[in-house]
Design a protein around this motif. Sequence first.
Motif, short mmCIF file in Angstrom:
data_model
loop_
_atom_site.label_atom_id
_atom_site.label_comp_id
_atom_site.label_asym_id
_atom_site.label_seq_id
_atom_site.Cartn_x
_atom_site.Cartn_y
_atom_site.Cartn_z
N ILE A 279 37.93 44.85 35.40
CA ILE A 279 39.04 45.55 36.05
C ILE A 279 40.09 44.59 36.60
CG2 ILE A 279 39.67 47.05 38.00
CD1 ILE A 279 36.94 48.48 37.53
N THR A 280 39.64 43.56 37.33
CA THR A 280 40.58 42.65 38.01
C THR A 280 41.14 41.57 37.11
OG1 THR A 280 38.87 41.10 38.74
CG2 THR A 280 39.38 42.99 40.21
N ARG A 281 40.49 41.33 35.96
CA ARG A 281 40.85 40.26 35.03
C ARG A 281 40.62 38.88 35.65
NH1 ARG A 281 39.44 42.22 31.55
NH2 ARG A 281 40.38 40.81 30.10
N LYS A 282 39.67 38.79 36.59
CA LYS A 282 39.26 37.53 37.21
C LYS A 282 37.90 37.13 36.65
CE LYS A 282 41.75 38.38 41.48
NZ LYS A 282 41.64 38.62 42.92
N PRO A 283 37.53 35.85 36.77
CA PRO A 283 36.23 35.41 36.24
C PRO A 283 35.06 36.20 36.83
CG PRO A 283 37.59 33.51 36.76
CD PRO A 283 38.31 34.73 37.30
N SER A 284 34.07 36.40 35.99
CA SER A 284 32.89 37.19 36.34
C SER A 284 31.95 36.41 37.26
CB SER A 284 32.14 37.57 35.06
OG SER A 284 30.93 38.20 35.37
#
Length: 187
Positions: A84-89
């Motif tokens: 959703i955020t397009r940030k690293p998992s």
Amino acid sequence: MKQSSGLFENITTVSEAARLAFISKLEEIKADKGFKMEHEGQVSNYLYYISEGSARSFYIRENRDITVSFSLEGEFVTAMHSFITRKPSYETIETLEKSLLYRISHSELQACFEEYPEMERAYRIILEKYFIALEEQRIFNKFKSARDRYLELMDNKPKIIQKASVGQIASFLDMTIETLSRIRAKI
């Protein structure tokens, strides 16, 4: 995709055109046990549907493998925060056994939403199920005894007992392997 109807069995507001468009964007993956669907530290680019098999989400902290969740046939899975955020998992997701997966990329899913706005409602329903399960898990681990947590897992997801290792189950239930072994011996 032979089990495509399972994708929308509880979502009745999706038109046939939207369903077919979504299915046409799915990529089939025949995965062996241990296939990494998502990797900690990387942006999650896919939403997966498990047609056959199972998976677990986990992270490593202080050399400890900590299982966060299990997913079974008929469920969607991804590193949701990252997707959703397009940030690293924060987590890695891997198959527990040979599995048949279908995945759609974030960009293809967004294109589906643009072309078929009713797909956003279907996606919201998937997210609601995900967050309900997440909240139940938080409550489950905080307020129930170790024995009750194990019994609840046996009731709600008995297949996990057969598919996951004792260490993975103990980690998921927030207990040691020894505690889990004692509980299992008494049941």
